[in-house]
Design an enzyme around this catalytic site. Structure first.
Site, PDB file in Angstrom:
ATOM      1  N   CYS A 172      -4.309  -1.598  -2.547  1.00  0.00           N
ATOM      2  CA  CYS A 172      -4.422  -0.007  -2.764  1.00  0.00           C
ATOM      3  C   CYS A 172      -5.069   0.087  -3.870  1.00  0.00           C
ATOM      4  O   CYS A 172      -4.923  -0.191  -5.342  1.00  0.00           O
ATOM      5  CB  CYS A 172      -2.839   0.944  -2.950  1.00  0.00           C
ATOM      6  SG  CYS A 172      -2.684   1.989  -3.087  1.00  0.00           S
ATOM      7  N   ASN A 173      -6.451   0.773  -3.906  1.00  0.00           N
ATOM      8  CA  ASN A 173      -7.066   0.376  -4.293  1.00  0.00           C
ATOM      9  C   ASN A 173      -6.615   1.645  -6.364  1.00  0.00           C
ATOM     10  O   ASN A 173      -6.555   1.802  -6.847  1.00  0.00           O
ATOM     11  CB  ASN A 173      -8.407   1.051  -4.156  1.00  0.00           C
ATOM     12  CG  ASN A 173      -9.180   0.204  -3.857  1.00  0.00           C
ATOM     13  OD1 ASN A 173     -10.108  -0.455  -4.397  1.00  0.00           O
ATOM     14  ND2 ASN A 173      -9.199   0.449  -2.477  1.00  0.00           N
ATOM     15  N   THR A 174      -5.792   2.360  -5.365  1.00  0.00           N
ATOM     16  CA  THR A 174      -5.223   3.893  -6.180  1.00  0.00           C
ATOM     17  C   THR A 174      -4.317   3.164  -7.422  1.00  0.00           C
ATOM     18  O   THR A 174      -4.550   2.888  -8.741  1.00  0.00           O
ATOM     19  CB  THR A 174      -4.229   6.007  -5.390  1.00  0.00           C
ATOM     20  OG1 THR A 174      -5.692   5.620  -4.354  1.00  0.00           O
ATOM     21  CG2 THR A 174      -4.006   6.310  -6.131  1.00  0.00           C
ATOM     22  N   CYS A 180     -11.133   2.099  -1.024  1.00  0.00           N
ATOM     23  CA  CYS A 180      -9.138   2.970  -0.468  1.00  0.00           C
ATOM     24  C   CYS A 180      -9.451   2.028   1.160  1.00  0.00           C
ATOM     25  O   CYS A 180     -10.358   1.699   1.557  1.00  0.00           O
ATOM     26  CB  CYS A 180      -9.779   4.554  -0.512  1.00  0.00           C
ATOM     27  SG  CYS A 180      -7.780   4.520   0.727  1.00  0.00           S
ATOM     28  N   THR A 181      -8.479   1.462   0.912  1.00  0.00           N
ATOM     29  CA  THR A 181      -7.939   0.533   2.103  1.00  0.00           C
ATOM     30  C   THR A 181      -8.148   1.810   3.346  1.00  0.00           C
ATOM     31  O   THR A 181      -7.746   0.613   4.609  1.00  0.00           O
ATOM     32  CB  THR A 181      -7.161  -0.630   1.490  1.00  0.00           C
ATOM     33  OG1 THR A 181      -6.181   0.516   1.415  1.00  0.00           O
ATOM     34  CG2 THR A 181      -7.040  -1.414   0.246  1.00  0.00           C
ATOM     35  N   HIS A 182      -7.123   2.886   2.738  1.00  0.00           N
ATOM     36  CA  HIS A 182      -7.876   3.565   4.373  1.00  0.00           C
ATOM     37  C   HIS A 182      -9.109   3.294   4.711  1.00  0.00           C
ATOM     38  O   HIS A 182      -8.983   3.571   5.870  1.00  0.00           O
ATOM     39  CB  HIS A 182      -7.265   4.710   4.059  1.00  0.00           C
ATOM     40  CG  HIS A 182      -5.268   4.793   4.181  1.00  0.00           C
ATOM     41  ND1 HIS A 182      -5.003   3.853   3.000  1.00  0.00           N
ATOM     42  CD2 HIS A 182      -4.396   5.476   4.237  1.00  0.00           C
ATOM     43  CE1 HIS A 182      -3.761   4.465   2.774  1.00  0.00           C
ATOM     44  NE2 HIS A 182      -2.975   5.442   4.173  1.00  0.00           N
ATOM     45  N   ASP A 216       1.400  -1.532   0.054  1.00  0.00           N
ATOM     46  CA  ASP A 216       0.086   0.156  -0.117  1.00  0.00           C
ATOM     47  C   ASP A 216       1.321   1.490  -0.061  1.00  0.00           C
ATOM     48  O   ASP A 216       2.068   1.399   0.653  1.00  0.00           O
ATOM     49  CB  ASP A 216      -1.106   0.264   1.025  1.00  0.00           C
ATOM     50  CG  ASP A 216      -1.857   1.555   0.986  1.00  0.00           C
ATOM     51  OD1 ASP A 216      -2.449   1.305   0.256  1.00  0.00           O
ATOM     52  OD2 ASP A 216      -2.272   2.049   2.545  1.00  0.00           O
ATOM     53  N   SER A 217      -0.142   2.105  -0.885  1.00  0.00           N
ATOM     54  CA  SER A 217       0.973   4.114   0.005  1.00  0.00           C
ATOM     55  C   SER A 217       1.132   4.080   1.577  1.00  0.00           C
ATOM     56  O   SER A 217       2.045   4.892   1.673  1.00  0.00           O
ATOM     57  CB  SER A 217       0.276   4.376  -0.762  1.00  0.00           C
ATOM     58  OG  SER A 217      -1.408   5.133   0.346  1.00  0.00           O
ATOM     59  N   TYR A 267      -1.382   9.071  -2.254  1.00  0.00           N
ATOM     60  CA  TYR A 267      -1.506   8.226  -4.015  1.00  0.00           C
ATOM     61  C   TYR A 267      -1.946   9.234  -5.042  1.00  0.00           C
ATOM     62  O   TYR A 267      -1.744   9.215  -5.639  1.00  0.00           O
ATOM     63  CB  TYR A 267      -1.070   6.983  -4.062  1.00  0.00           C
ATOM     64  CG  TYR A 267       0.412   6.137  -3.975  1.00  0.00           C
ATOM     65  CD1 TYR A 267       1.435   6.644  -3.756  1.00  0.00           C
ATOM     66  CD2 TYR A 267       0.523   5.078  -4.597  1.00  0.00           C
ATOM     67  CE1 TYR A 267       2.457   5.927  -3.297  1.00  0.00           C
ATOM     68  CE2 TYR A 267       1.546   4.369  -4.268  1.00  0.00           C
ATOM     69  CZ  TYR A 267       2.830   4.894  -3.929  1.00  0.00           C
ATOM     70  OH  TYR A 267       3.612   3.764  -3.409  1.00  0.00           O
ATOM     71  N   GLY A 268      -2.835   9.273  -4.051  1.00  0.00           N
ATOM     72  CA  GLY A 268      -4.414   8.951  -4.461  1.00  0.00           C
ATOM     73  C   GLY A 268      -4.930  11.262  -5.107  1.00  0.00           C
ATOM     74  O   GLY A 268      -5.255  11.459  -6.016  1.00  0.00           O
TER      75      GLY A 268
HETATM   76  N1  DGL Z   1      -5.075   3.330   0.976  1.00  0.00           N
HETATM   77  C1  DGL Z   1      -4.909   3.357  -1.006  1.00  0.00           C
HETATM   78  C2  DGL Z   1      -5.833   2.873  -1.928  1.00  0.00           C
HETATM   79  O1  DGL Z   1      -6.734   2.466  -1.788  1.00  0.00           O
HETATM   80  C3  DGL Z   1      -4.596   4.781  -1.233  1.00  0.00           C
HETATM   81  C4  DGL Z   1      -4.621   6.097  -0.894  1.00  0.00           C
HETATM   82  C5  DGL Z   1      -3.602   7.051  -1.487  1.00  0.00           C
HETATM   83  O2  DGL Z   1      -2.157   6.828  -1.405  1.00  0.00           O
HETATM   84  O3  DGL Z   1      -3.761   8.079  -1.647  1.00  0.00           O
HETATM   85  O4  DGL Z   1      -7.185   3.957  -2.577  1.00  0.00           O
END
Ligand code: DGL
Length: 270
Positions: free
Chosen positions: A70-72, A194-196, A7-8, A39-40
């Site tokens: 990480c979805n992004t 988003c996994t956050h 993940d980011s 990353y978003g």
């Molecule tokens: N947790 C990540 C996701 O699922 C990344 C979020 C990010 O870095 O902006 O998109």
């Protein structure tokens, strides 16, 4: 043997937690690119360069299979990586297909033509990069027809979580849910894309109300991974040890991770 979880930053820990519970004998190499999160707000080229360099580091750690938790990165880089970068003996998998399969009531890998499904109004919460990629809508269109998706780019939430400022994160989540509801007053389902965001799942659920079913990825990805490893046992790589790697400050990242997972987590420098 080890499977990589990338993940980011800290968000992929929500996936790590679920996969470690589901597959307690598999060692996992976690890589958080905390120095470059979020990353978003980056463009696709940037996300591709950062993601490939992290995944290359995970090959060195003995992983043959890496999950982009990480979805992004899944939205902005995965397809390009799979088409032209991943060596033939390695695999990189993303996180939205299991979620969309669950929402569209499909078995894993059911590639039959798209059909009507129970939910028709879906709220998608994700990073700006994931929303603008339209990757969710694309994957959904392969599987379902007649589903109306309203996407809300949740600017600021990942930064607040990475900074450990959960009061700000909560305020931002509530204002993003309000903004979504102005566009779609009665969603039936909400996707935390988003996994956050599972770290704020209770706030999303509270702000959305009890009539909205909230889909979050961790358990769905864990089931999907268990199924995949059942079919491809050799993909559990050669690495023997679980390890947490970060490009950020290991002490700060370890403290945040320990706070989020409520157990001691020790990161080392990637
Ligand atoms: N947790 C990540 C996701 O699922 C990344 C979020 C990010 O870095 O902006 O998109």
């Amino acid at each position: 043997m080890a499977v990589g979880i990338f993940d980011s930053g800290l968000g992929g820990l929500t996936v790590l937690e679920a996969v470690s519970k589901r597959l307690p004998d598999v060692p996992f190499v976690y890589f958080g690119d905390n120095a470059h999160a979020p990353y978003g707000v980056r463009d696709a080229e940037d996300v591709y360069q950062l993601t490939t360099s992290a995944v290359a580091r995970m090959w060195e750690e003995g992983c043959d299979l890496v999950i982009l938790a990480c979805n992004t990165a899944s939205a902005a880089a995965l397809r390009r990586m799979q088409e032209s970068w991943v060596p033939t003996n390695k695999r990189v998998l993303g996180v939205f297909v299991p979620l969309i399969e669950a929402m569209t009531e499909r078995q894993w890998g059911d590639n039959s033509p798209p059909r009507e499904v129970a939910v028709q109004h879906v709220a998608l919460f994700a990073t700006p990069a994931t929303v603008s990629s339209r990757a969710f809508q694309r994957e959904l269109a392969f599987r379902a027809i007649g589903v109306d998706v309203e996407a809300q780019a949740c600017g600021g939430v990942v930064d607040a979580i990475e900074d450990g400022d959960l009061i700000l994160a909560e305020a931002l989540v509530r204002s993003h849910v309000d903004a979504l509801k102005r566009k779609m007053p009665h969603p039936e389902a909400a996707i935390l894309g988003c996994t956050h965001y599972p770290l704020m799942e209770e706030i999303f659920a509270d702000a959305l109300g009890p009539e909205v079913k909230v889909y979050s990825q961790a358990n769905l990805v864990a089931e999907s991974l268990a199924d995949y490893l059942g079919r491809h046992p050799k993909m559990v790589g050669e690495g023997q040890n679980s390890v947490f790697l970060t490009t950020g400050n290991p002490r700060v990242v370890s403290n945040r991770a320990t706070q989020f997972l409520r157990r001691k987590i020790e990161f080392v420098s990637a």
